[in-house]
Scaffold this active site. Structure first.
Site, PDB file in Angstrom:
ATOM      1  N   GLY A   1       0.769  -1.179  -0.059  1.00  0.00           N
ATOM      2  CA  GLY A   1       0.006   0.060   0.114  1.00  0.00           C
ATOM      3  C   GLY A   1       0.840   1.204  -0.175  1.00  0.00           C
TER       4      GLY A   1
ATOM      5  N   GLU B   1       3.988  -6.766   1.592  1.00  0.00           N
ATOM      6  CA  GLU B   1       3.541  -7.053   0.230  1.00  0.00           C
ATOM      7  C   GLU B   1       3.409  -5.810  -0.822  1.00  0.00           C
ATOM      8  OE1 GLU B   1      -0.630  -8.384   1.327  1.00  0.00           O
ATOM      9  OE2 GLU B   1       0.186 -10.183   2.501  1.00  0.00           O
TER      10      GLU B   1
ATOM     11  N   GLY C   1       3.231  -3.510  -3.889  1.00  0.00           N
ATOM     12  CA  GLY C   1       2.795  -3.549  -5.524  1.00  0.00           C
ATOM     13  C   GLY C   1       3.377  -2.501  -6.194  1.00  0.00           C
TER      14      GLY C   1
ATOM     15  N   CYS D   1     -15.813   4.762 -26.577  1.00  0.00           N
ATOM     16  CA  CYS D   1     -17.241   5.327 -26.602  1.00  0.00           C
ATOM     17  C   CYS D   1     -17.709   5.304 -25.124  1.00  0.00           C
ATOM     18  CB  CYS D   1     -17.899   4.713 -27.372  1.00  0.00           C
ATOM     19  SG  CYS D   1     -17.626   4.686 -29.137  1.00  0.00           S
TER      20      CYS D   1
END
Ligand SMILES: *Cc1c(COP(=O)(O)O)cnc(C)c1O
Length: 422
Positions: free
Chosen positions: A244, A281, A283, A350
């Site tokens: 985080g 952990e 990322g 779109c």
């Protein structure tokens, strides 16, 4: 652009390069849109975690969902990284990339029996359990296989990480984790289950967190529980603080990896748990600043109230702006002189949500290349095929070389397994 030491995207003679490769060269040979990652920056960020943890019993488990390309995972596996996975698909990917199963932890609120069975058979380090029901399922699957499954309970410490609500995971109304009083009871239950081996405790309070305080607050609550469990004879080998840590997309002052680790080590030492195995952990903080999305301007359109630079990358390629209203830095690949005008950089999809950047002052013409920086995390891993758009190619730069680690998807790839009625 940020001035972080390992930022790999820099101008050389007016042309933006990744390490020593001009992005114009990649666009010419691979086309656009293309994700470009720096090997040096990925490994440098990983090593900063490892060095900050030197002398400790610790494991860095890269969170696969941030960027799951096999080439990226393999670089980290070769460097000795562990992995945090959230699905059976990520388990297969990590193993295919050369990950050691004994360094894999498995997070996620909805693991299926098949996923649990596969992870158990592979011999992963730990199941990060998110509910009482999941604990019972893991126990049952493990007993049927004649095994004991190593588990950790994911605590929901009810702290506010002060980030976007979509990436806050540790508040009491969140679907993630187990409230502390319930977890205490569940550990006592786990200790009596013959298919379960208690390995540790974990928490993960959110993503893109730019302050250390919520981490320390969460850690204190985890240590309170560890102490109460210890007094009841429930011992834990490891403590997993999740991921985080935020990165600088613009001018956010995120704590450095070193400051973040030092604060948690100090907290662990103060609470007398610094000798346990400590897991992280990360990322985004490993791959985020290491990647950029390279895109080409297709059309310049002057709307009634705004100028649009319509590029060949859209929300299906890079979802963060549409999903979180995230601010991404957009830089021209080749600097031009001339008057700057304000543009919204938008894609061809779109949907009105299909924008990548708003109100940017740029000197840009149709045909120019733009780089969307800090796109290494939650870029390609969130990409979709909406509007039957093949996902971008992916390239890893290594010094003055680059490697295509995933070709661009063709339209035929997208419907290759579909069939029509007889
Ligand atoms: C997403 C996630 C991470 C990684 O978060 P980052 O913000 O990318 O560091 C780590 N652990 C768990 C359980 C996650 O869900």
């Amino acid at each position: 652009m940020t001035a972080q030491a390992d930022h790999p995207f820099v101008y050389d003679g007016g042309a933006l390069c990744c390490e020593a490769v001009p992005l114009t060269q990649i666009a010419a040979h691979v086309g656009t849109p293309t994700y470009v990652y720096s090997k040096r920056a990925i490994l440098a960020a990983y090593r900063r975690y490892v060095e900050a943890l030197a002398g400790r019993s610790a494991l860095v488990c890269y969170a696969v969902k941030a960027n799951a390309n096999l080439g990226v995972l393999n670089l980290l596996a070769r460097a000795g990284s562990g992995f945090d996975i959230v699905s059976g698909g990520e388990l297969e990917r990590a193993l295919a990339a050369g990950a050691a199963a004994a360094r894999i932890v498995f997070s996620g609120v909805g693991k299926t029996e098949a996923e649990i069975g596969a992870a158990l058979a592979a011999g992963i380090a730990c199941f990060n359990v998110e509910s009482a029901a999941e604990l019972e399922t893991i126990d049952r699957v493990a007993r049927a296989a004649g095994r004991r499954a190593p588990i950790s309970l994911r605590i929901n410490p009810d702290v506010d990480p002060r980030t976007h609500q979509y990436i806050s995971t540790g508040l009491k109304f969140s679907k993630f984790g187990i409230a502390v009083p319930e977890a205490e009871e569940l550990y006592r239950r786990a200790a009596r289950l013959s298919g379960i081996e208690i390995a540790g405790i974990d928490c993960h309070i959110g993503s893109q967190i730019t302050s250390i305080d919520p981490y320390v607050e969460a850690a204190e609550r985890v240590f309170d529980l560890v102490d109460r469990l210890g007094a009841q004879g429930v011992g834990l080998r490891h403590i997993d603080f999740g991921g985080g840590l935020g990165i600088a997309y613009r001018c956010e002052i995120a704590p450095s990896i070193e400051q973040f680790i030092a604060a948690l080590l100090a907290c662990a030492d103060r609470r007398g748990h610094g000798g346990k195995t400590l897991l992280f952990e990360p990322g985004r903080s490993i791959v985020g600043n290491a990647g950029a999305l390279l895109t080409r301007v297709q059309v310049i359109k002057a709307g009634a109230a705004k100028n649009f630079a319509i590029v060949d990358a859209g929300m299906n390629d890079l979802l963060r702006p549409a999903l979180y209203e995230a601010w991404m830095d957009v830089q021209p690949v080749v600097l031009r002189t001339g008057e700057k005008r304000s543009f919204d950089v938008v894609g061809p999809v779109c949907e009105s949500a299909d924008w990548l950047a708003r109100d940017r002052s740029l000197t840009v013409l149709a045909g120019d290349l733009l780089a969307i920086l800090s796109a290494g995390a939650y870029g390609m891993s969130m990409a979709s095929n909406y509007n039957s758009r093949g996902r971008p190619a992916e390239v890893i730069v290594d010094g003055d070389q680059y490697h295509l680690v995933r070709p661009r998807e063709s339209a035929a790839d997208l419907y290759a397994t579909e069939t029509v009625l007889p």
